[in-house]
Design a protein around this motif. Structure first.
Motif, PDB file in Angstrom:
ATOM      1  N   GLN A  62      25.886 -34.256  -8.814  1.00 17.95           N
ATOM      2  CA  GLN A  62      25.814 -32.963  -8.107  1.00 17.95           C
ATOM      3  C   GLN A  62      26.559 -33.134  -6.790  1.00 17.95           C
ATOM      4  OE1 GLN A  62      24.377 -29.977  -8.982  1.00 17.95           O
ATOM      5  NE2 GLN A  62      24.775 -29.057  -6.994  1.00 17.95           N
ATOM      6  N   CYS A  93      27.435 -25.527  -8.622  1.00 15.90           N
ATOM      7  CA  CYS A  93      26.846 -24.324  -7.998  1.00 15.90           C
ATOM      8  C   CYS A  93      27.750 -23.096  -8.114  1.00 15.90           C
ATOM      9  CB  CYS A  93      26.482 -24.578  -6.544  1.00 15.90           C
ATOM     10  SG  CYS A  93      25.227 -25.847  -6.378  1.00 15.90           S
ATOM     11  N   TYR A 191      23.389 -16.887  -5.664  1.00 20.91           N
ATOM     12  CA  TYR A 191      24.424 -16.382  -4.769  1.00 20.91           C
ATOM     13  C   TYR A 191      24.807 -14.943  -5.132  1.00 20.91           C
ATOM     14  CZ  TYR A 191      24.884 -21.106  -2.979  1.00 20.91           C
ATOM     15  OH  TYR A 191      24.637 -22.316  -2.406  1.00 20.91           O
ATOM     16  N   HIS A 219      22.154 -23.869 -10.971  1.00 19.40           N
ATOM     17  CA  HIS A 219      21.446 -23.734  -9.695  1.00 19.40           C
ATOM     18  C   HIS A 219      20.597 -22.474  -9.883  1.00 19.40           C
ATOM     19  CE1 HIS A 219      22.096 -22.757  -5.103  1.00 19.40           C
ATOM     20  NE2 HIS A 219      21.237 -21.908  -5.606  1.00 19.40           N
ATOM     21  N   HIS A 249      19.766 -29.678  -7.949  1.00 25.04           N
ATOM     22  CA  HIS A 249      18.903 -29.841  -6.757  1.00 25.04           C
ATOM     23  C   HIS A 249      17.552 -29.145  -6.906  1.00 25.04           C
ATOM     24  CE1 HIS A 249      20.632 -25.911  -5.863  1.00 25.04           C
ATOM     25  NE2 HIS A 249      21.830 -26.431  -5.709  1.00 25.04           N
TER      26      HIS A 249
HETATM   27 ZN   LIG Z   1      23.499 -25.230  -5.501  1.00 19.85          ZN
END
Ligand SMILES: [Zn+2]
Length: 521
Positions: A62, A93, A191, A219, A249
């Motif tokens: 990552q 991500c 996002y 993510h 994560h």
């Molecule tokens: Zn991320």
């Protein structure tokens, strides 16, 4: 006569199996050619491994060195190689550097890097990989395709569902990128431009990935209040498409949500034991590093940057935003600003200090900072439970990764998260001290675990015939040094790091060699 011989080291081979006695390891070219007790042949370079541990090079599953533009600006990637990373997987991500379908394709990177003055000479993934393989790098690099990169190349700044023909186009470009060497797809579902992606759309792309045995790195849409639902959505995709899923994560963010952790572990374990191919990565830190705008409510982000700023200047909407920020339970005043748009000079200050200078509330300072600094304002927030952080990194399905970038030691005008410098040594040191997992298991989480998950060939284990990516460290002295206020400090105790048989770190110092390969699936 070998090129390199490391003698009398305790070899932990990355498989998780107990280390047996002291061994010698011989390297010819970029390959491990012999592992045995007391190898008697000579070598051009002989290193005494007494008292040290020799492991495979670490694999950072990552990593964001591409999004921060470090692959090209700073090929040394000092903060990564000095902690033992020899291979990084970038394109995470939702943001990758290819394929670039239009000028909007690079927009997802804005969160991490100022795009002004950036020049690219590639469009397709294949051209990107070609460019990358011509640029010298200290460690090996593999890349995913970013979902937002793909999607914004098609729909630009619009935030909407895809038409059927657009979805087909997306699938086709993903297939082409996989054929060109991409290791899979990543998404950043929290996002602004990915919140809109439907589960159905995720399924369609997951099927393409499953067919090619490629990785889906997700993510989650939420790591806080809706973390369980968000995780279930990802697990659903793995259960129904058999895709190779990795959650990025993984954590439970915000004190008021910590009680959800047992449910998270339970959902993971159940899905895994019923056959879902799920793993996750985590970093051993209690503090997150993220764009300030990500603290805004979903409705404020849904229209993208333009609409977001419009909300800020409309009195009624602004009141609604303030009311929301006041009830999140987030201690904005304690957050530290890590970086901002160039014109703002708030780095290293807490939002409480900034607000005091502005003579406004911390919540009002949040809005003003986003208004003036946009997506480039990054903050540190200590919002994870220390016990849970340890549970995540130690969990059998977890890998340990930086979620960071490779930077040098020269302090820039911005702060980076200490995990860019200290993740692996901090985790190893912690494992040795706590004894909650064996050192062999800790090393597996940094080596064969992520290497197999990504699908790397001949890497992640110390065995004859594999590439000579290796780390020699002193278990007594290994430690991270990087802090939030003063992050630009290399770790200590890692004495040698070899990438494809060449030392990138020797006697604890960076050698300057750039022997990394660009990897293709
Ligand atoms: Zn991320």
């Amino acid at each position: 006569m070998y090129n390199l011989l490391i003698k009398n080291a305790r070899v932990i081979d990355g498989s998780g199996q107990p280390a047996e006695g002291l061994l010698d390891v011989a390297v010819q070219g970029d390959e491990i050619v012999n592992i045995d007790k007391n190898i008697s042949s000579g070598a051009e370079t002989i290193i005494d491994g007494s008292g040290k541990i020799l492991t495979p090079g670490f694999v950072d599953i990552q990593n964001h060195s591409d999004a921060y533009w470090q692959l090209f600006d700073n090929p040394q990637l000092g903060s990564l190689i000095t902690q033992g990373f020899t291979t990084i997987l970038v394109g995470n991500c939702g943001a990758s550097l290819a394929p670039l379908l239009s000028k909007d394709s690079l927009l997802p990177l804005q969160k991490w890097h100022n795009l002004e003055g950036i020049n690219v000479n590639w469009q397709s993934f294949s051209e990107y990989i070609e460019t990358l393989s011509r640029s010298p790098l200290a460690c090996n690099v593999a890349s995913l395709v970013g979902y937002a990169t793909l999607r914004r190349g098609l729909v630009g700044d619009e935030i909407r569902r895809l038409e059927k023909n657009e979805l087909e186009a997306l699938k086709k470009i993903l297939e082409e990128s996989l054929d060109a060497g991409a290791f899979g797809l990543s998404s950043g579902l929290s996002y602004a431009h990915e919140i809109i992606i439907s589960e159905l759309e995720l399924f369609e792309l997951a099927k393409v990935l499953a067919k090619q045995k490629a990785l889906f790195s997700i993510h989650l849409r939420s790591e806080g209040e809706e973390v369980v639902e968000a995780l279930e959505e990802a697990l659903d995709i793995a259960r129904n498409t058999d895709v190779n899923l990795k959650i990025s994560h993984l954590k439970v963010r915000g004190r008021q949500n910590w009680e959800k952790a047992p449910e998270v572990f339970n959902a993971l374990d159940t899905a895994y034991h019923k056959g879902a191919r799920v793993h996750f990565d985590a970093y051993p830190y209690e503090t997150m590093w993220l764009p300030l705008y990500s603290y805004l409510p979903k409705w404020a982000m849904e229209g993208g940057r333009t609409l977001m700023l419009k909300n800020f200047s409309d009195a009624a909407q602004r009141n609604k935003l303030m009311a929301y920020l006041n009830t999140t339970g987030v201690k904005f005043s304690e957050m530290m600003v890590a970086s901002t748009a160039n014109k703002l000079n708030f780095v290293g200050k807490t939002l409480g200090q900034i607000a005091k200078n502005m003579e406004v509330s911390s919540e009002e300072a949040v809005l003003q900072l986003i208004q003036n600094g946009g997506s480039e304002v990054l903050v540190f927030e200590q919002n994870l439970d220390p016990t849970q952080v340890e549970e995540f990194v130690n969990h059998p399905l977890g890998f340990v990764a930086t979620d960071g970038e490779g930077v040098g030691k020269n302090a820039a005008s911005t702060l980076v998260h200490p995990r860019c410098f200290g993740t692996a040594p901090k985790f190893i040191k912690q494992s040795i001290a706590s004894k909650k997992i064996t050192l062999e298991e800790a090393i597996r989480k940094l080596t064969s675990g992520p290497a197999e998950k990504i699908g790397l060939k001949k890497r992640g284990q110390l065995k004859i015939g594999n590439f000579a990516d290796m780390v020699l460290f002193n278990p007594q002295t290994i430690t991270d040094k990087s802090t939030y206020q003063n992050p630009y400090q290399f770790s200590e105790g890692i004495e040698y790091v070899f990438v494809n048989g060449k030392p990138v770190v020797a006697k604890g110092a960076i050698t300057g060699l750039l022997p990394g390969y660009t990897l293709r699936k």
